[in-house]
Design an enzyme around this catalytic site. Structure first.
Site, PDB file in Angstrom:
ATOM      1  N   GLU A   1      49.300  44.586  40.457  1.00 25.07           N
ATOM      2  CA  GLU A   1      49.274  44.381  38.996  1.00 25.07           C
ATOM      3  C   GLU A   1      49.150  45.714  38.274  1.00 25.07           C
ATOM      4  O   GLU A   1      49.693  45.892  37.185  1.00 25.07           O
ATOM      5  CB  GLU A   1      48.144  43.403  38.636  1.00 25.07           C
ATOM      6  CG  GLU A   1      48.518  41.976  39.029  1.00 25.07           C
ATOM      7  CD  GLU A   1      47.369  41.111  39.509  1.00 25.07           C
ATOM      8  OE1 GLU A   1      46.200  41.386  39.182  1.00 25.07           O
ATOM      9  OE2 GLU A   1      47.647  40.134  40.237  1.00 25.07           O
TER      10      GLU A   1
ATOM     11  N   LYS B   1      39.637  39.867  39.589  1.00 26.44           N
ATOM     12  CA  LYS B   1      40.569  40.159  38.481  1.00 26.44           C
ATOM     13  C   LYS B   1      39.859  40.003  37.132  1.00 26.44           C
ATOM     14  O   LYS B   1      38.678  40.322  37.020  1.00 26.44           O
ATOM     15  CB  LYS B   1      41.806  39.275  38.598  1.00 26.44           C
ATOM     16  CG  LYS B   1      42.460  39.404  39.967  1.00 26.44           C
ATOM     17  CD  LYS B   1      43.851  38.886  40.017  1.00 26.44           C
ATOM     18  CE  LYS B   1      44.348  38.957  41.439  1.00 26.44           C
ATOM     19  NZ  LYS B   1      45.747  38.596  41.564  1.00 26.44           N
TER      20      LYS B   1
ATOM     21  N   SER C   1      47.882  35.033  48.500  1.00 26.48           N
ATOM     22  CA  SER C   1      47.653  33.599  48.663  1.00 26.48           C
ATOM     23  C   SER C   1      46.933  33.252  49.972  1.00 26.48           C
ATOM     24  O   SER C   1      47.256  32.262  50.623  1.00 26.48           O
ATOM     25  CB  SER C   1      48.968  32.828  48.533  1.00 26.48           C
ATOM     26  OG  SER C   1      49.548  33.063  47.256  1.00 26.48           O
TER      27      SER C   1
ATOM     28  N   HIS D   1      46.640  48.318  43.133  1.00 32.38           N
ATOM     29  CA  HIS D   1      46.942  46.881  43.186  1.00 32.38           C
ATOM     30  C   HIS D   1      48.299  46.631  42.518  1.00 32.38           C
ATOM     31  O   HIS D   1      48.667  47.323  41.566  1.00 32.38           O
ATOM     32  CB  HIS D   1      45.838  46.086  42.474  1.00 32.38           C
ATOM     33  CG  HIS D   1      45.972  44.618  42.669  1.00 32.38           C
ATOM     34  ND1 HIS D   1      46.817  43.842  41.915  1.00 32.38           N
ATOM     35  CD2 HIS D   1      45.401  43.774  43.570  1.00 32.38           C
ATOM     36  CE1 HIS D   1      46.750  42.589  42.333  1.00 32.38           C
ATOM     37  NE2 HIS D   1      45.901  42.521  43.343  1.00 32.38           N
TER      38      HIS D   1
ATOM     39  N   GLY E   1      49.282  35.381  44.146  1.00 31.53           N
ATOM     40  CA  GLY E   1      49.079  34.375  43.101  1.00 31.53           C
ATOM     41  C   GLY E   1      50.198  33.347  43.013  1.00 31.53           C
ATOM     42  O   GLY E   1      50.287  32.591  42.049  1.00 31.53           O
TER      43      GLY E   1
ATOM     44  N   GLU F   1      49.861  43.832  50.546  1.00 31.09           N
ATOM     45  CA  GLU F   1      49.991  42.669  49.669  1.00 31.09           C
ATOM     46  C   GLU F   1      51.436  42.561  49.194  1.00 31.09           C
ATOM     47  O   GLU F   1      51.815  43.218  48.214  1.00 31.09           O
ATOM     48  CB  GLU F   1      49.071  42.827  48.458  1.00 31.09           C
ATOM     49  CG  GLU F   1      47.605  42.937  48.822  1.00 31.09           C
ATOM     50  CD  GLU F   1      46.719  42.470  47.676  1.00 31.09           C
ATOM     51  OE1 GLU F   1      45.944  41.536  47.896  1.00 31.09           O
ATOM     52  OE2 GLU F   1      46.837  43.006  46.568  1.00 31.09           O
TER      53      GLU F   1
ATOM     54  N   ASN G   1      38.815  39.823  45.059  1.00 30.59           N
ATOM     55  CA  ASN G   1      39.190  40.496  43.808  1.00 30.59           C
ATOM     56  C   ASN G   1      39.152  39.445  42.698  1.00 30.59           C
ATOM     57  O   ASN G   1      39.980  38.548  42.675  1.00 30.59           O
ATOM     58  CB  ASN G   1      40.605  41.079  43.984  1.00 30.59           C
ATOM     59  CG  ASN G   1      41.177  41.605  42.688  1.00 30.59           C
ATOM     60  OD1 ASN G   1      40.459  41.755  41.697  1.00 30.59           O
ATOM     61  ND2 ASN G   1      42.475  41.898  42.705  1.00 30.59           N
TER      62      ASN G   1
END
Ligand code: PEP
Length: 250
Positions: free
Chosen positions: A97, A12, A213, A95, A173, A167, A10
């Site tokens: 985010e 992003k 990560s 996702h 991240g 996730e 991904n």
């Protein structure tokens, strides 16, 4: 166990077209003998460039999001028809985010999931708990709710086009990774939920990626776990030198 490993990158909101082209050319060359399934999900403006470069490769093209409506007056959104037109075969939905920064809820994500499936796209449905939810002992419950609500109205016939990505939000991240044991326990739980909804064969066959990560140093240990079938990779997907060792893990 017959499930293939599936490694997805991904990207992003990173890269220009020239940078995307350079990365995907290197990935196509270095992954051409790879044994697993691969996907890259570049930003919308990069899709056409990358589509042309992955066409004859073993790398699928994915998008990072799409609108819940097929088309119409939705300023700033991107439709499933536009994605398909450009050669996108997979879309990442839900996702963290999107959930936590852009406030997408399970009902909206579910509408996107059903629309994508109706158009024959594969969906990577992301689920995962916040740190406070994990600390409160609610990781399983949160993942179960997101899975059940995300798949509402999805038929057994459509399920083979669903991939789940677990996730944990606190691992995305941040450099913190769930231990392989902790991740596997949630994957097993999600598999059980799928079994309850769709039966034992569906539970056995569904691909569940881990994300948070993932790097070359931890990929093989994660992937060695019974219920972990691949990875959704963010930061390490931005360079061939960090993505390829994950994608080619032994
Ligand atoms: C992600 O964005 O899906 C992700 C897992 O990111 P990272 O690998 O950077 O944690």
């Amino acid at each position: 166990m017959s499930r293939p490993y599936y490694i997805a990158g991904n990207w992003k909101m990173h890269k220009t077209r020239a940078e995307a082209a350079e990365l995907v050319k290197e990935l196509s060359a270095r992954l051409k003998d790879g044994k697993h399934r691969y996907l890259v999900a570049p930003g919308f403006t990069l899709l056409e460039t990358v589509a042309a470069l992955v066409r004859d490769s073993n790398i699928r093209l994915g998008a990072q999001n799409m609108a819940a409506e097929e088309q119409g007056a939705h300023t700033g959104e991107v439709s499933v028809l536009q994605l398909k037109d450009i050669g996108v075969r997979t879309v990442i939905l839900g996702h963290s985010e999107r959930r936590h920064v852009y406030r997408e809820d399970d009902a909206l994500i579910n509408r996107k999931v059903r629309l994508a499936l109706r158009h024959g796209l594969e969906v990577i449905l992301c689920v995962g708990e916040l740190l406070e939810e994990r600390e409160a002992g609610r990781a399983e419950a949160v993942c179960e709710t997101q899975t059940v609500r995300g798949l509402e109205g999805v038929s057994a016939a459509e399920l083979p086009n669903i991939v789940i990505a677990y996730e944990p939000v606190w691992a995305i991240g941040t450099g913190k990774t769930a231990t392989p044991e902790d991740a596997d326990a949630i994957h097993a739980w999600i598999r059980k939920v799928i079994g309850r909804l769709y039966g034992a064969a569906a539970a056995e066959n569904i691909i569940i990626q881990y994300g948070g990560s993932v790097k070359a140093e931890n990929a093989a240990q994660l992937m060695a776990k019974e219920n972990i079938d691949g990875a959704l990779v963010g930061g390490a997907a931005l360079k061939a030198d960090t993505f390829v060792p994950i994608a080619m893990f032994a």
